[in-house]
Write a protein that holds these residues in place. Sequence first.
Motif, short mmCIF file in Angstrom:
data_model
loop_
_atom_site.label_atom_id
_atom_site.label_comp_id
_atom_site.label_asym_id
_atom_site.label_seq_id
_atom_site.Cartn_x
_atom_site.Cartn_y
_atom_site.Cartn_z
N ASP A 13 0.82 -1.21 0.00
CA ASP A 13 0.00 0.00 0.00
C ASP A 13 0.86 1.26 0.00
N ALA A 14 1.91 1.26 0.80
CA ALA A 14 2.78 2.45 0.86
C ALA A 14 3.45 2.73 -0.49
N SER A 15 3.67 1.67 -1.29
CA SER A 15 4.35 1.82 -2.59
C SER A 15 3.37 2.03 -3.74
N PHE A 16 2.09 1.90 -3.48
CA PHE A 16 1.10 1.82 -4.56
C PHE A 16 1.09 3.05 -5.45
N ALA A 17 1.07 4.24 -4.86
CA ALA A 17 1.01 5.46 -5.66
C ALA A 17 2.24 5.58 -6.54
N CYS A 18 3.41 5.27 -6.00
CA CYS A 18 4.66 5.36 -6.77
C CYS A 18 4.65 4.36 -7.93
N MET A 19 4.10 3.17 -7.69
CA MET A 19 4.00 2.19 -8.77
C MET A 19 3.08 2.70 -9.88
N ASN A 20 2.00 3.38 -9.51
CA ASN A 20 1.08 3.95 -10.50
C ASN A 20 1.76 5.00 -11.38
N TYR A 21 2.77 5.68 -10.80
CA TYR A 21 3.52 6.67 -11.56
C TYR A 21 4.70 6.04 -12.31
N ALA A 22 4.76 4.69 -12.29
CA ALA A 22 5.81 3.94 -12.99
C ALA A 22 7.20 4.32 -12.52
N MET A 23 7.33 4.60 -11.21
CA MET A 23 8.65 4.90 -10.66
C MET A 23 9.39 3.58 -10.43
N ALA A 24 10.56 3.46 -11.00
CA ALA A 24 11.30 2.20 -10.92
C ALA A 24 11.64 1.80 -9.49
N ASP A 25 11.82 2.79 -8.62
CA ASP A 25 12.20 2.52 -7.23
C ASP A 25 11.00 2.60 -6.30
N TYR A 26 9.82 2.20 -6.79
CA TYR A 26 8.59 2.38 -6.00
C TYR A 26 8.65 1.66 -4.66
N GLU A 27 9.24 0.45 -4.62
CA GLU A 27 9.30 -0.27 -3.34
C GLU A 27 10.24 0.42 -2.36
N GLU A 28 11.36 0.91 -2.88
CA GLU A 28 12.31 1.62 -2.01
C GLU A 28 11.67 2.89 -1.45
N ARG A 29 10.91 3.60 -2.29
CA ARG A 29 10.22 4.80 -1.82
C ARG A 29 9.20 4.45 -0.74
N GLY A 30 8.45 3.38 -0.96
CA GLY A 30 7.48 2.96 0.04
C GLY A 30 8.16 2.56 1.35
N GLY A 31 9.28 1.88 1.24
CA GLY A 31 10.02 1.48 2.44
C GLY A 31 10.54 2.68 3.22
N ARG A 32 11.07 3.68 2.49
CA ARG A 32 11.56 4.89 3.18
C ARG A 32 10.42 5.64 3.87
N ALA A 33 9.27 5.68 3.22
CA ALA A 33 8.11 6.35 3.82
C ALA A 33 7.66 5.62 5.08
N LEU A 34 7.70 4.28 5.06
CA LEU A 34 7.34 3.51 6.25
C LEU A 34 8.34 3.76 7.37
N ASP A 35 9.62 3.87 7.03
CA ASP A 35 10.64 4.19 8.04
C ASP A 35 10.34 5.53 8.71
N ALA A 36 10.01 6.53 7.88
CA ALA A 36 9.74 7.87 8.41
C ALA A 36 8.51 7.89 9.30
N CYS A 37 7.57 6.98 9.05
CA CYS A 37 6.33 6.92 9.83
C CYS A 37 6.38 5.88 10.95
N GLY A 38 7.54 5.28 11.15
CA GLY A 38 7.69 4.32 12.25
C GLY A 38 6.99 2.99 12.01
N LEU A 39 6.83 2.60 10.74
CA LEU A 39 6.11 1.37 10.42
C LEU A 39 7.00 0.34 9.74
N SER A 40 8.31 0.50 9.79
CA SER A 40 9.20 -0.41 9.07
C SER A 40 9.07 -1.85 9.55
N GLN A 41 8.75 -2.03 10.83
CA GLN A 41 8.61 -3.39 11.37
C GLN A 41 7.31 -4.05 10.93
N LYS A 42 6.42 -3.26 10.32
CA LYS A 42 5.10 -3.79 9.93
C LYS A 42 4.99 -3.99 8.42
#
Length: 566
Positions: free
Chosen positions: A103-132
């Motif tokens: 879900d965190a990566s979904f918008a980036c994938m829709n924009y065809a960003m090659a690093d969509y999973e990495e972007r989603g992971g960084r956003a989860l880190d910033a929001c304290g959800l990396s363990q989830k």
Amino acid sequence: MIRIEDLTFTYPGAARPTLNHVSLEVEDGDFLAVIGNNGCGKSTLCKTLNGLIPHFISGDMTGRVLIDGEDTAAMDVGSLAKKVGYVYQDFENQIVRPTVLDDASFACMNYAMADYEERGGRALDACGLSQKKHDYIWQLSGGQKHLLALAGMLALSPKLLILDEPIAQLDPGHAREIYEVLKNLNENHGITVIVIEHHTEFIASYCKHTVLMKNGEILWKLPAKEALRRVDELEESNIFPPQITVAAKRLKEAGVLSPETKLPTTVAEGEQVFGKLLLRGDYRAAVRPSVRGTKKNVEFSGITVKYRAVKGDSYPIFNDFSLDIHKGEKIALIGSNGAGKTTLMKLMMGLIRPEAGDVRLDGRETADIAPEELSNRISLVYQNPEEMFIKDTIRGDIEFAMKMRKVKDYRQRTDELLGMFHLEKLADRDGRLLSGGQMRRASLAVGIALNPSILLLDEPTANLDIATRKEIIKTLNALKDVTETVMIATHDMQLVCDWAERIIVLSAGRVIADGDRDAIFSDSHVLNQVGIRPPEIFYMGSRLLSQARCYTIEEFTDLFERKGAS
């Protein structure tokens, strides 16, 4: 970064504009709170910033909204979404994928960003959800889902984040967690943050500037602390100033504080101001008489409830849970998001059947009671009031259950309820199109139409301004002549203190405390375990005097010696 020039917007069919000649500038890096009474135009204003207005929501619009010098009316929504992230009041509707990282990566994938999973992971880190990140959505608490909705927006690296009522449906612990994340994004990542907020204690602790709106206009924009010291103006606009600020203002007017004293807005500032005053030597905390019923209304015995998972083991909510509810009680059900409050209410209604154990109503198992009889005797008003509306008018919604059950004089009863909840002028309006406060009143009218003996309310004061909240509490107090037993699931600790006679604290499907307000709010272990934070004025009083029990501003100001007192 943001420049609004003479903006006016009118919804189709509306008699007057929702936004009326609004002009505003918001600098890069600001943390801005937008405040005002229900219906003043706060959400409409913010929806012009991400292009929902005018691209998706139609109406008459004049003036301009500029983001980095570009007119939002001339931009495409896809480009705007990369600049402006928006977390809506009903944030769960923004979560569309089964797992957290997906879900965190979904918008980036829709924009065809090659690093969509990495972007989603960084956003989860910033929001304290990396363990989830590998968890399923259903495994998250309400606060974690809210953070996930934020992470989904953050993954696109927007320069501006807008959050509409970010903590309205969250327990105090998760509410502070949300604001700590926003503070980090603002201070360490340079993201401009705008919140629509009713909780001024959070504005005092986190925001840099505040905008006050009224009747579709901006009255002023000020530094946050200066804004919160304008107690009279805030109250006139149905905004709760911080209780600590109001208390200091009253002590100044009583001559206890000097006229030159700067009004405090936080507990830390309050300690500096109030700590210099002389406390009364004869202070005694007021004692509220204990009220506990004797006749059992509802009995939960050995209840086990589990929610099914897509994969893996079922998720347990209750395991061998037991509890008695007595006739005539006014109960507040509190606890962190995911503790089981709503599930408990749905068990009482028969909307959920336990895997083990039984629920009894006046000695009869609810499994043996016909749904029609059960719904006549117990009514649940949902957390989202729009879920109570199935017809296209408020009158039709109130009449519906009575007509289905062939209640005599249902029209007269409907007129009485319209009057009781001040809905006469709204009777022919669609309930889903009303303001938040109007929807709350209308949903209560629907909930008590059949004169239930037990009324269950899920977050009845969420998202409300001071005037509407007072109206709801007044209505709750008037319901003693309509219903025998009332239970409220809420995160509103002031409502708990003002209204409830019995407080039940749930944590992970267990009752960890059950008593009156003194017993609950004096137990630091319970408060820390569940993340409950008492009203600011209670917290302030206990910091000055450990035995203080101040649930209202009046009780707090009574702590201090008055000049000239004998």
